[in-house]
Motif scaffolding. Sequence first.
Motif, PDB file in Angstrom:
ATOM      1  N   CYS A  22       8.064  -1.216  -2.083  1.00  0.00           N
ATOM      2  CA  CYS A  22       8.948  -2.376  -1.948  1.00  0.00           C
ATOM      3  C   CYS A  22       9.081  -3.083  -3.295  1.00  0.00           C
ATOM      4  O   CYS A  22       8.298  -2.845  -4.216  1.00  0.00           O
ATOM      5  N   GLU A  25       9.092  -8.892  -5.242  1.00  0.00           N
ATOM      6  CA  GLU A  25       9.264 -10.150  -4.518  1.00  0.00           C
ATOM      7  C   GLU A  25       8.840 -10.055  -3.050  1.00  0.00           C
ATOM      8  O   GLU A  25       8.566 -11.051  -2.396  1.00  0.00           O
ATOM      9  N   LYS A  26       8.789  -8.833  -2.519  1.00  0.00           N
ATOM     10  CA  LYS A  26       8.479  -8.639  -1.097  1.00  0.00           C
ATOM     11  C   LYS A  26       7.037  -8.178  -0.861  1.00  0.00           C
ATOM     12  O   LYS A  26       6.648  -7.943   0.294  1.00  0.00           O
ATOM     13  N   GLU A  29       4.906 -10.419   1.466  1.00  0.00           N
ATOM     14  CA  GLU A  29       5.477 -10.404   2.812  1.00  0.00           C
ATOM     15  C   GLU A  29       5.118  -9.113   3.543  1.00  0.00           C
ATOM     16  O   GLU A  29       4.715  -9.132   4.714  1.00  0.00           O
ATOM     17  N   ARG A  30       5.233  -7.962   2.845  1.00  0.00           N
ATOM     18  CA  ARG A  30       4.928  -6.666   3.467  1.00  0.00           C
ATOM     19  C   ARG A  30       3.422  -6.495   3.676  1.00  0.00           C
ATOM     20  O   ARG A  30       2.976  -5.908   4.650  1.00  0.00           O
ATOM     21  N   GLN A  32       1.322  -8.906   4.344  1.00  0.00           N
ATOM     22  CA  GLN A  32       0.987  -9.690   5.514  1.00  0.00           C
ATOM     23  C   GLN A  32       1.408  -8.966   6.790  1.00  0.00           C
ATOM     24  O   GLN A  32       0.712  -9.020   7.817  1.00  0.00           O
ATOM     25  N   TYR A  33       2.540  -8.266   6.714  1.00  0.00           N
ATOM     26  CA  TYR A  33       3.028  -7.504   7.873  1.00  0.00           C
ATOM     27  C   TYR A  33       1.998  -6.464   8.301  1.00  0.00           C
ATOM     28  O   TYR A  33       1.656  -6.348   9.486  1.00  0.00           O
TER      29      TYR A  33
END
Length: 279
Positions: A22, A25-26, A29-30, A32-33
């Motif tokens: 990814c 910037e992501k 977020e990923r 945590q997913y």
Amino acid sequence: MIYNALLKYGHSKFSLEILEYCVTEKCLEREQYYINILKPEYNILKIAGSSLGFKHSEETIAKISTAKKGVKHPMFGKTHLAKTITKMSEAKKGAKHPMFGKARPIGAGKLTQSIIVIDLEKNIETKYNSLSEAAIALGIRHTAISLYLKNNQKKPYKSRYNLKKYKKIYLVNKFILDIIESCNKNEIKFNNNYKKEYELTKEQKESLIGMLLADAYLEKGKPTWNARLSVDHTYPLQEAYVNSLYLLFKPLVATPPAIIERKKIREQVLYIKVFILKP
């Protein structure tokens, strides 16, 4: 933890895989997913990019402390220039402060302790909202006041000041106090005649239904006592709401709302008599 597991089970029991590619910037977020989905056993930290939940061992804390003591501290023997101090102060003022316009999270930090200072020389009693405020006014360290109170000293501090904690039990809102004083002059007696004759107003009935469906609850101080309706909310965030309930149900309230502390969260509690609950 992983190091100890590798030693115990061997490298052959573990593998390293790339779950997803990814953009930078992501990443958090990923991450945590996958933490939420896979719930990895060896992830002590449950929030990506945060050290929340991590705690150093006593040995590590001691090493960190020793590494920064005395001459090893980067500021040892140094002081900030007045110009630098001013710049640091200006950089955190007003809208530049990270907490500007934000409410402090419930339960965050420590509750302040109000202090009463009695100046024996001038015969003046002054209330300060915190130890720090009192310390600044007296020109001393707040730790000196803390130790004085902790040791329950009776001898005047510096042979001049008597210090004691200010304990606030009830609300000090002037409007509420005026009502309390008025009610004390005509104290309500919850006798049988009063219970029999009192009828709820339409507004009281509607409010009771809403409260019982929301956060109010019935409780008994003792098995033989009548039940009472209890309402408690975080103080001072919900002070206005509790005050409004107090005014609405004053004919059924024996005491004003009390402020109590539960697990470092200050709450405001209101007890309402429920002997008149009629269909």
